[in-house]
Scaffold this motif. Structure first.
Motif, short mmCIF file in Angstrom:
data_model
loop_
_atom_site.label_atom_id
_atom_site.label_comp_id
_atom_site.label_asym_id
_atom_site.label_seq_id
_atom_site.Cartn_x
_atom_site.Cartn_y
_atom_site.Cartn_z
N LEU A 237 30.39 19.88 50.46
CA LEU A 237 31.92 19.35 49.77
C LEU A 237 32.42 20.28 51.17
O LEU A 237 33.60 19.58 51.53
CB LEU A 237 32.11 20.09 47.98
CG LEU A 237 31.19 19.66 47.77
CD1 LEU A 237 31.49 20.03 45.74
CD2 LEU A 237 32.47 18.16 47.29
N ALA A 238 32.12 21.62 51.46
CA ALA A 238 32.86 21.95 52.49
C ALA A 238 32.54 20.48 53.30
O ALA A 238 33.81 20.87 54.21
CB ALA A 238 32.38 23.25 52.78
N LEU A 239 31.55 20.33 53.77
CA LEU A 239 31.77 18.92 54.90
C LEU A 239 32.54 17.78 54.80
O LEU A 239 33.55 17.09 55.23
CB LEU A 239 29.67 18.71 55.30
CG LEU A 239 30.19 17.45 56.20
CD1 LEU A 239 30.49 17.91 57.53
CD2 LEU A 239 28.69 17.10 56.45
N ILE A 240 32.89 17.64 53.27
CA ILE A 240 33.48 16.14 53.03
C ILE A 240 34.89 16.99 52.73
O ILE A 240 35.60 15.66 53.25
CB ILE A 240 33.01 15.86 51.65
CG1 ILE A 240 31.54 15.26 51.43
CG2 ILE A 240 33.87 14.90 50.71
CD1 ILE A 240 30.44 15.59 49.93
N PHE A 241 35.03 17.93 52.89
CA PHE A 241 37.06 17.91 52.84
C PHE A 241 37.33 18.75 54.10
O PHE A 241 38.13 19.07 53.35
CB PHE A 241 36.93 18.44 51.54
CG PHE A 241 37.13 18.36 49.81
CD1 PHE A 241 38.22 17.74 49.79
CD2 PHE A 241 35.81 18.43 49.67
CE1 PHE A 241 38.00 17.31 48.34
CE2 PHE A 241 35.87 17.57 48.17
CZ PHE A 241 36.77 16.99 47.74
N SER A 242 36.85 18.98 55.04
CA SER A 242 36.53 19.14 56.36
C SER A 242 37.35 18.37 57.03
O SER A 242 37.32 17.18 57.49
CB SER A 242 35.53 19.16 56.85
OG SER A 242 36.11 19.45 57.83
N PRO A 243 38.95 18.34 57.60
CA PRO A 243 39.82 17.98 57.71
C PRO A 243 39.43 16.86 59.19
O PRO A 243 38.82 16.42 59.82
CB PRO A 243 40.86 18.90 58.00
CG PRO A 243 40.89 20.15 57.17
CD PRO A 243 39.36 19.72 57.26
N GLY A 244 38.58 17.83 60.11
CA GLY A 244 37.84 17.61 60.97
C GLY A 244 36.82 17.38 60.87
O GLY A 244 36.94 15.85 61.67
N PHE A 245 35.93 16.84 60.10
CA PHE A 245 34.80 15.55 59.70
C PHE A 245 35.59 14.06 59.39
O PHE A 245 35.47 13.63 59.49
CB PHE A 245 33.74 16.54 58.94
CG PHE A 245 32.79 16.72 60.00
CD1 PHE A 245 31.62 16.07 60.40
CD2 PHE A 245 33.00 18.54 59.66
CE1 PHE A 245 30.93 16.75 61.19
CE2 PHE A 245 32.32 19.32 60.55
CZ PHE A 245 31.14 18.17 61.22
N ILE B 259 34.10 27.46 44.67
CA ILE B 259 33.39 26.00 45.72
C ILE B 259 34.75 24.78 45.73
O ILE B 259 35.11 24.66 46.61
CB ILE B 259 32.36 24.63 45.05
CG1 ILE B 259 31.15 25.22 44.80
CG2 ILE B 259 32.50 23.06 44.64
CD1 ILE B 259 30.31 24.34 44.18
N ALA B 260 35.82 25.38 44.95
CA ALA B 260 37.25 24.98 44.04
C ALA B 260 37.71 25.48 45.59
O ALA B 260 38.90 24.81 46.14
CB ALA B 260 38.23 24.69 43.42
N LEU B 261 37.80 26.73 46.04
CA LEU B 261 38.55 27.79 46.56
C LEU B 261 38.34 27.28 47.99
O LEU B 261 39.49 26.95 48.55
CB LEU B 261 37.95 28.68 46.13
CG LEU B 261 39.06 29.76 47.55
CD1 LEU B 261 40.18 30.08 47.59
CD2 LEU B 261 38.35 31.45 47.20
N PHE B 262 37.39 27.24 48.51
CA PHE B 262 36.97 26.25 49.62
C PHE B 262 36.92 25.37 49.75
O PHE B 262 36.34 24.72 51.71
CB PHE B 262 35.35 27.21 50.22
CG PHE B 262 35.68 28.32 50.45
CD1 PHE B 262 36.25 29.20 50.98
CD2 PHE B 262 34.74 29.60 49.32
CE1 PHE B 262 36.45 30.99 51.04
CE2 PHE B 262 34.60 30.49 49.46
CZ PHE B 262 36.07 31.43 50.28
N THR B 263 37.49 24.26 49.23
CA THR B 263 37.70 22.86 49.35
C THR B 263 39.05 21.87 49.27
O THR B 263 39.19 22.04 50.04
CB THR B 263 36.10 22.17 48.21
OG1 THR B 263 36.43 22.26 47.43
CG2 THR B 263 34.52 22.79 49.23
N LEU B 264 39.29 21.93 48.11
CA LEU B 264 40.24 21.26 47.40
C LEU B 264 41.87 21.56 48.08
O LEU B 264 42.17 20.76 48.27
CB LEU B 264 40.30 21.39 46.43
CG LEU B 264 38.89 21.28 44.70
CD1 LEU B 264 39.19 22.01 43.95
CD2 LEU B 264 39.21 20.14 45.22
N PRO B 265 41.65 22.72 48.63
CA PRO B 265 43.09 23.05 49.85
C PRO B 265 43.25 22.08 51.04
O PRO B 265 44.81 21.76 51.48
CB PRO B 265 42.95 24.23 49.94
CG PRO B 265 42.13 25.51 48.72
CD PRO B 265 40.83 24.19 47.79
#
Length: 493
Positions: A85-93, A302-308
């Motif tokens: 999820l960190a990867l999916i929500f990464s702006p760079g990726f 998980i929500a803290l490190f992805t959704l923002p």
């Protein structure tokens, strides 16, 4: 939703052209992207959505293999969820995962290679070394940055406790597999006077030399948004955790490739392929820290490190309408100056949108002007007419959109178009696309009998705004001599 918004990026138009000129190499890229372009157009058609199907598939595969790496590192469900999820929500990726460019495919081969090495570390099955060699070979046929990452992995192994892996006789076999796969492109490079060297020198001179090390570092800290804390945790665990000691070479490889790109003024996305392994290790690290915690706390982490990161998506992914996107950029420029780099182009000036977005507008408008010039000619005149464009984006647009107007093949001496350009520019009429606000036509005027302007790209959001289309009448022989000289020079480098 995003993959069919706005329009084709200028680089996509170039890569789609390569499908009609399959070869073992090109001026700026190895052949893998051309093969995919051919498969894409054959299987899915020529639409914008169709062109981005393979990039979407590979983006999904990249996420999947990130999860597989997490498993090899010892992660369980929470670690896998956080890493992926960190990867999916990464702006760079998000920014690099939808355009039809070699970038996402290059990133995937990096991740695939890491997974194979972790599998070998856990199983000692030599088949993974041979698979690794094959992936390196295919990666080299996709983007030459695979060579730098492979070198970083090897040096990382040398300076870690896993160096014994390099003294395995099957390593030689893996190297031979990689070289065998890469050999056709290597031969092509020598046959064409090593254009990759010229391309890299040009890239360094025109783009990379303007990049500052401080900018590169800043971008690495913000490109993944809040997921920064996930990959930093992963880096720390790979370096110092006893539970991940046999994978320490991955952290060393990351530090090496980071340092190399920093020194070479590399673009920020060159490093993106190295982050999934850190996300995997970061997921493992947080899982260790929260092993006694309940589902509520884990879900919150998980929500803290992805959704923002969703708040940053309109900057990197065309998920909004163009008016909404313009408002969002205006808002960030005024209230979030740290994100100003997103709308700062290669000219180091701030614009209404990102340079990538600007590279998606104006192409159909420009091609319509070329078609307008073409239709002003009689059928007999059309038989003696050529189309010439200054840059590869313009040429790619005429090639792609020109099919609906039944236009002839476009000519350009920019990028890989020189490889199949005709030996002569000797038409009685030339439809010319000037990419310099009409400045180039003034230089050509002494070599033509007359010319008239058909129009120019007027879309204010297009980077190609101001590109003008002219109809040149009865070019003089001297123009063809200039063309032939430039063509010969560019084919030699």
């Amino acid at each position: 939703m995003a993959i069919s918004h706005f329009g084709f990026h200028r680089d996509e138009l170039l890569h789609l052209v390569l499908a009609d000129h399959l070869d073992w190499g090109y001026k700026e890229v190895p052949p893998f992207i051309a093969l995919l372009a051919k498969l894409s157009s054959t299987l899915f058609g020529d639409s914008l959505f169709a062109a981005r199907i393979f990039t979407t598939i590979f983006s999904g595969l990249l996420i999947w293999f990130t999860g597989l790496i997490t498993v090899e590192l010892g992660g369980k469900k929470f670690a896998i969820a956080l890493a992926c999820l960190a990867l999916i929500f990464s702006p760079g990726f998000a920014a690099s995962g939808y355009l039809f460019q070699p970038v996402i495919f290059d990133q995937f081969w990096w991740v695939f290679a890491v997974w194979l090495l972790t599998k070998y570390c856990n199983t000692s099955a030599v088949k993974y070394l041979y698979f690794f060699g094959a992936i390196v070979g295919v990666g080299m046929l996709t983007k030459y940055t695979m060579a730098f990452f492979t070198f970083a992995l090897i040096v990382g192994l040398i300076f870690s406790k896993q160096r014994k892996m390099l003294f395995n006789k099957h390593i030689v076999g893996a190297i031979l597999v990689a070289l065998l796969l890469f050999l056709p492109n290597l031969i092509w490079q020598f046959e064409h006077h090593l254009p990759v060297i010229t391309h890299m020198k040009t890239l360094q001179k025109e783009q990379l030399d303007y990049n500052k090390p401080s900018q590169f570092i800043t971008h690495q800290l913000v490109d993944n948004g809040i997921a920064l804390f996930v990959w930093l945790t992963g880096l720390i665990f790979l370096l110092f955790s006893s539970r991940l000691h046999k994978f320490q070479f991955l952290a060393i490889a990351f530090v090496l490739i980071f340092t190399f790109l920093l020194v070479m003024n590399g673009k920020d996305y060159y490093l993106f392929g190295a982050y999934p392994m850190l996300f995997a290790a970061g997921g493992f690290g947080f899982e260790r820290w929260l092993k006694t915690s309940g589902y509520v706390l884990r879900g919150f982490v998980i929500a803290l490190f992805t959704l923002p990161n969703l708040l940053l998506f309109p900057i990197v992914l065309p998920v909004l309408t163009i008016n909404q996107t313009l408002w969002f950029f205006k808002f960030t420029q005024k209230n979030l100056p740290l994100l100003g780099f997103a709308s700062t182009w290669e000219d180091h000036k701030m614009h209404a949108t990102s340079q990538d977005y600007a590279d998606m507008f104006g192409w159909d408008e420009m091609t319509a002007l070329v078609a307008k010039a073409w239709n002003q000619l009689t059928p007999e005149q059309q038989k003696h007419t050529q189309i010439f464009a200054d840059n590869y984006g313009e040429a790619g647009a005429v090639h792609h959109f020109g099919k609906q107007y039944h236009l002839p093949e476009v000519i350009s001496l920019n990028s890989s178009f020189t490889l199949w350009a005709p030996d002569n520019l000797n038409g009685q009429y030339i439809i010319y696309v000037d990419d310099n606000w009409g400045a180039n036509i003034k230089k050509l005027s002494p070599y033509i009998e007359s010319y008239r302007k058909i129009g120019e790209v007027q879309n204010p959001l297009a980077r190609e705004r101001g590109a003008s289309v002219y109809l040149l009448v009865h070019p003089k022989p001297a123009l063809n001599e200039i063309y032939k000289k430039e063509l010969a020079e560019k084919r030699m480098r």
